[in-house]
Design a protein around this motif. Structure first.
Motif, PDB file in Angstrom:
ATOM      1  N   LEU A 149      -6.612   2.033 -14.382  1.00  0.00           N
ATOM      2  CA  LEU A 149      -6.743   1.092 -13.265  1.00  0.00           C
ATOM      3  C   LEU A 149      -6.062   1.615 -12.003  1.00  0.00           C
ATOM      4  O   LEU A 149      -6.580   1.425 -10.885  1.00  0.00           O
ATOM      5  CB  LEU A 149      -6.149  -0.261 -13.650  1.00  0.00           C
ATOM      6  CG  LEU A 149      -6.972  -1.091 -14.635  1.00  0.00           C
ATOM      7  CD1 LEU A 149      -6.158  -2.267 -15.154  1.00  0.00           C
ATOM      8  CD2 LEU A 149      -8.260  -1.584 -13.982  1.00  0.00           C
ATOM      9  N   LEU A 150      -4.917   2.261 -12.149  1.00  0.00           N
ATOM     10  CA  LEU A 150      -4.243   2.828 -10.980  1.00  0.00           C
ATOM     11  C   LEU A 150      -5.110   3.894 -10.326  1.00  0.00           C
ATOM     12  O   LEU A 150      -5.178   3.992  -9.097  1.00  0.00           O
ATOM     13  CB  LEU A 150      -2.891   3.413 -11.387  1.00  0.00           C
ATOM     14  CG  LEU A 150      -1.803   2.387 -11.701  1.00  0.00           C
ATOM     15  CD1 LEU A 150      -0.633   3.053 -12.412  1.00  0.00           C
ATOM     16  CD2 LEU A 150      -1.321   1.695 -10.438  1.00  0.00           C
ATOM     17  N   ALA A 151      -5.776   4.697 -11.151  1.00  0.00           N
ATOM     18  CA  ALA A 151      -6.696   5.692 -10.599  1.00  0.00           C
ATOM     19  C   ALA A 151      -7.892   5.004  -9.937  1.00  0.00           C
ATOM     20  O   ALA A 151      -8.354   5.413  -8.866  1.00  0.00           O
ATOM     21  CB  ALA A 151      -7.161   6.629 -11.709  1.00  0.00           C
ATOM     22  N   ALA A 152      -8.388   3.936 -10.585  1.00  0.00           N
ATOM     23  CA  ALA A 152      -9.527   3.205 -10.018  1.00  0.00           C
ATOM     24  C   ALA A 152      -9.162   2.540  -8.703  1.00  0.00           C
ATOM     25  O   ALA A 152     -10.019   2.374  -7.826  1.00  0.00           O
ATOM     26  CB  ALA A 152     -10.031   2.163 -11.013  1.00  0.00           C
ATOM     27  N   LEU A 153      -7.889   2.157  -8.553  1.00  0.00           N
ATOM     28  CA  LEU A 153      -7.479   1.470  -7.333  1.00  0.00           C
ATOM     29  C   LEU A 153      -7.661   2.352  -6.110  1.00  0.00           C
ATOM     30  O   LEU A 153      -8.033   1.879  -5.040  1.00  0.00           O
ATOM     31  CB  LEU A 153      -6.015   1.019  -7.453  1.00  0.00           C
ATOM     32  CG  LEU A 153      -5.469   0.155  -6.316  1.00  0.00           C
ATOM     33  CD1 LEU A 153      -6.320  -1.086  -6.106  1.00  0.00           C
ATOM     34  CD2 LEU A 153      -4.021  -0.234  -6.599  1.00  0.00           C
ATOM     35  N   LEU A 175       3.928   9.323 -15.173  1.00  0.00           N
ATOM     36  CA  LEU A 175       2.713   9.884 -14.587  1.00  0.00           C
ATOM     37  C   LEU A 175       2.630   9.542 -13.097  1.00  0.00           C
ATOM     38  O   LEU A 175       2.336  10.406 -12.266  1.00  0.00           O
ATOM     39  CB  LEU A 175       1.485   9.344 -15.326  1.00  0.00           C
ATOM     40  CG  LEU A 175       0.123   9.900 -14.923  1.00  0.00           C
ATOM     41  CD1 LEU A 175       0.042  11.390 -15.202  1.00  0.00           C
ATOM     42  CD2 LEU A 175      -0.994   9.169 -15.663  1.00  0.00           C
ATOM     43  N   GLY A 176       2.910   8.281 -12.749  1.00  0.00           N
ATOM     44  CA  GLY A 176       2.871   7.880 -11.343  1.00  0.00           C
ATOM     45  C   GLY A 176       3.935   8.567 -10.516  1.00  0.00           C
ATOM     46  O   GLY A 176       3.700   8.925  -9.354  1.00  0.00           O
ATOM     47  N   GLY A 214       4.160  15.704   2.354  1.00  0.00           N
ATOM     48  CA  GLY A 214       4.318  14.941   3.582  1.00  0.00           C
ATOM     49  C   GLY A 214       3.438  13.721   3.701  1.00  0.00           C
ATOM     50  O   GLY A 214       3.372  13.121   4.778  1.00  0.00           O
ATOM     51  N   HIS A 215       2.798  13.293   2.606  1.00  0.00           N
ATOM     52  CA  HIS A 215       1.905  12.133   2.644  1.00  0.00           C
ATOM     53  C   HIS A 215       2.680  10.878   2.258  1.00  0.00           C
ATOM     54  O   HIS A 215       2.476  10.298   1.176  1.00  0.00           O
ATOM     55  CB  HIS A 215       0.717  12.337   1.703  1.00  0.00           C
ATOM     56  CG  HIS A 215      -0.109  13.541   2.009  1.00  0.00           C
ATOM     57  ND1 HIS A 215      -0.578  13.825   3.275  1.00  0.00           N
ATOM     58  CD2 HIS A 215      -0.552  14.549   1.204  1.00  0.00           C
ATOM     59  CE1 HIS A 215      -1.290  14.943   3.242  1.00  0.00           C
ATOM     60  NE2 HIS A 215      -1.279  15.404   2.005  1.00  0.00           N
ATOM     61  N   VAL A 216       3.555  10.432   3.143  1.00  0.00           N
ATOM     62  CA  VAL A 216       4.418   9.300   2.823  1.00  0.00           C
ATOM     63  C   VAL A 216       3.598   8.037   2.614  1.00  0.00           C
ATOM     64  O   VAL A 216       3.897   7.221   1.726  1.00  0.00           O
ATOM     65  CB  VAL A 216       5.463   9.081   3.941  1.00  0.00           C
ATOM     66  CG1 VAL A 216       6.383   7.901   3.605  1.00  0.00           C
ATOM     67  CG2 VAL A 216       6.294  10.341   4.135  1.00  0.00           C
ATOM     68  N   ASP A 217       2.557   7.850   3.422  1.00  0.00           N
ATOM     69  CA  ASP A 217       1.742   6.643   3.297  1.00  0.00           C
ATOM     70  C   ASP A 217       1.055   6.565   1.935  1.00  0.00           C
ATOM     71  O   ASP A 217       1.018   5.509   1.295  1.00  0.00           O
ATOM     72  CB  ASP A 217       0.704   6.575   4.426  1.00  0.00           C
ATOM     73  CG  ASP A 217      -0.153   7.834   4.539  1.00  0.00           C
ATOM     74  OD1 ASP A 217       0.262   8.892   3.997  1.00  0.00           O
ATOM     75  OD2 ASP A 217      -1.225   7.771   5.168  1.00  0.00           O
ATOM     76  N   ARG A 218       0.550   7.690   1.447  1.00  0.00           N
ATOM     77  CA  ARG A 218      -0.110   7.698   0.135  1.00  0.00           C
ATOM     78  C   ARG A 218       0.910   7.543  -0.994  1.00  0.00           C
ATOM     79  O   ARG A 218       0.635   6.885  -2.006  1.00  0.00           O
ATOM     80  CB  ARG A 218      -0.906   8.987  -0.042  1.00  0.00           C
ATOM     81  CG  ARG A 218      -2.121   9.101   0.877  1.00  0.00           C
ATOM     82  CD  ARG A 218      -2.801  10.450   0.742  1.00  0.00           C
ATOM     83  NE  ARG A 218      -3.312  10.665  -0.616  1.00  0.00           N
ATOM     84  CZ  ARG A 218      -3.733  11.849  -1.060  1.00  0.00           C
ATOM     85  NH1 ARG A 218      -3.711  12.907  -0.248  1.00  0.00           N
ATOM     86  NH2 ARG A 218      -4.178  11.975  -2.287  1.00  0.00           N
ATOM     87  N   ALA A 219       2.087   8.139  -0.830  1.00  0.00           N
ATOM     88  CA  ALA A 219       3.142   7.974  -1.832  1.00  0.00           C
ATOM     89  C   ALA A 219       3.582   6.521  -1.905  1.00  0.00           C
ATOM     90  O   ALA A 219       3.820   5.980  -2.996  1.00  0.00           O
ATOM     91  CB  ALA A 219       4.326   8.870  -1.497  1.00  0.00           C
ATOM     92  N   SER A 241       1.506   0.268  -5.972  1.00  0.00           N
ATOM     93  CA  SER A 241       0.569   0.019  -7.072  1.00  0.00           C
ATOM     94  C   SER A 241       1.306  -0.023  -8.407  1.00  0.00           C
ATOM     95  O   SER A 241       1.037  -0.876  -9.257  1.00  0.00           O
ATOM     96  CB  SER A 241      -0.508   1.107  -7.110  1.00  0.00           C
ATOM     97  OG  SER A 241      -1.273   1.099  -5.918  1.00  0.00           O
ATOM     98  N   LEU A 242       2.253   0.887  -8.598  1.00  0.00           N
ATOM     99  CA  LEU A 242       3.045   0.896  -9.825  1.00  0.00           C
ATOM    100  C   LEU A 242       3.841  -0.389  -9.976  1.00  0.00           C
ATOM    101  O   LEU A 242       4.037  -0.892 -11.083  1.00  0.00           O
ATOM    102  CB  LEU A 242       3.982   2.099  -9.837  1.00  0.00           C
ATOM    103  CG  LEU A 242       3.336   3.474 -10.043  1.00  0.00           C
ATOM    104  CD1 LEU A 242       4.334   4.582  -9.746  1.00  0.00           C
ATOM    105  CD2 LEU A 242       2.796   3.609 -11.464  1.00  0.00           C
ATOM    106  N   LEU A 243       4.312  -0.938  -8.873  1.00  0.00           N
ATOM    107  CA  LEU A 243       5.100  -2.168  -8.925  1.00  0.00           C
ATOM    108  C   LEU A 243       4.288  -3.364  -9.417  1.00  0.00           C
ATOM    109  O   LEU A 243       4.862  -4.331  -9.922  1.00  0.00           O
ATOM    110  CB  LEU A 243       5.698  -2.467  -7.549  1.00  0.00           C
ATOM    111  CG  LEU A 243       6.963  -1.680  -7.214  1.00  0.00           C
ATOM    112  CD1 LEU A 243       7.298  -1.795  -5.728  1.00  0.00           C
ATOM    113  CD2 LEU A 243       8.136  -2.147  -8.073  1.00  0.00           C
TER     114      LEU A 243
END
Length: 282
Positions: free
Chosen positions: A31-35, A199-200, A211-216, A222-224
């Motif tokens: 689901l996290l990947a699907a998100l 994994l996350g 440097g992709h802070v927004d994606r991190a 999502s993990l939360l």
């Protein structure tokens, strides 16, 4: 937020309410990947991926009936994954998170240590056999076995070959330094949520390194959904919001961390940080 993403988030939130023992880490990983795809407007059905895990589990159950011990089971499992279903190790360190994204791993039949380990764990458990991810630093290891029988520790990228104590000691020293020695904690089984968070976290660290802070930040938030009591994730979310100059969300996340952390020192530092952030809003 589009409707597709909202539906995935709703399911992850429901999984976040489950007791850890009732959580199947494969479903939230998918689901996290699907998100990520849902945010772009495509709602990917994970049912075929769960069905493939069940199919491989049925095959392992049938082929594992005559396994005399855990070593034979481990070999049979990774022959099933590698030879019949063509899963291969493919650890990369670039902007492509495909080796950490379980959906992409199952599509490409290629993945990194963490993702292939979670895949192998899911198949083994579905087959009614024992599979645990170990709290071993730097490299994900599995402990596999037959119910009520022997156990063996394997590297998901090692083809099912068992690891001896000298093997584990060498791996630990390579990861943590020559002074490091094996301790009971290195053999401890991770919880289902910790398997998912490992994994996350690997994906988050790669994104931050690039440097992709927004994606991190999106990964952490999502993990939360599925691990709402993971207090360090709330702290990480707050600090990333600060880096992106999102003051109000940073305050909200740090207040969640403050409510959960047992550390008096961490509380004191966070209170000081919150006071500074709140002054910025005034």
């Amino acid at each position: 937020m589009n409707e597709a993403a909202a539906r995935v988030r709703e399911r992850l939130t429901a999984l976040g309410r489950l007791e850890d023992c009732d959580l199947d880490p494969a479903e939230p990983a998918l689901l996290l990947a699907a998100l990520g795809q849902a945010r772009r407007g495509t709602l990917l059905d994970i049912a075929p991926y769960l069905a493939l895990l069940d199919e491989m589990a049925d095959q392992l159950r049938a082929e594992g009936r005559d396994c005399p011990d855990a070593e034979a089971l481990a070999i049979r499992l990774f022959q099933l994954l590698g030879r019949r279903h063509r899963f291969q190790g493919d650890e990369r360190d670039d902007d492509d998170l495909g080796d950490l994204d379980l959906l992409t791993v199952m599509d490409r039949r290629r993945g990194g240590n963490d993702a292939l380990g979670l895949l192998a764990l899911a198949v083994t458990r579905r087959a009614g056999m024992v599979a645990e991810g170990l709290a071993f630093p730097a490299h994900f290891l599995l402990r596999l076995g037959l119910a009520g029988g022997s156990r063996v520790i394997v590297d998901p990228l090692g083809g099912g070959q068992s690891l001896s104590t000298p093997d584990l000691r060498a791996m630990l020293k390579a990861a943590a330094g020559l002074d490091a020695e094996l301790e009971p904690i290195h053999y401890a089984a991770m919880s289902n949520r910790d398997l998912l968070l490992r994994l996350g976290n690997a994906a988050k660290l790669r994104l931050l390194r690039l440097g992709h802070v927004d994606r991190a930040l999106a990964m952490v938030e999502s993990l939360l959904l599925v691990a709402p009591d993971a207090c360090l994730l709330w702290r990480e979310a707050g600090l990333m919001h600060m880096r992106l100059d999102h003051t109000a969300p940073a305050i909200a996340a740090l207040e969640q961390f403050l409510a959960r952390t047992p550390s008096a020192q961490a509380k004191a530092r966070t209170l000081a940080l919150l006071a500074e952030l709140k002054r910025r809003l005034n």
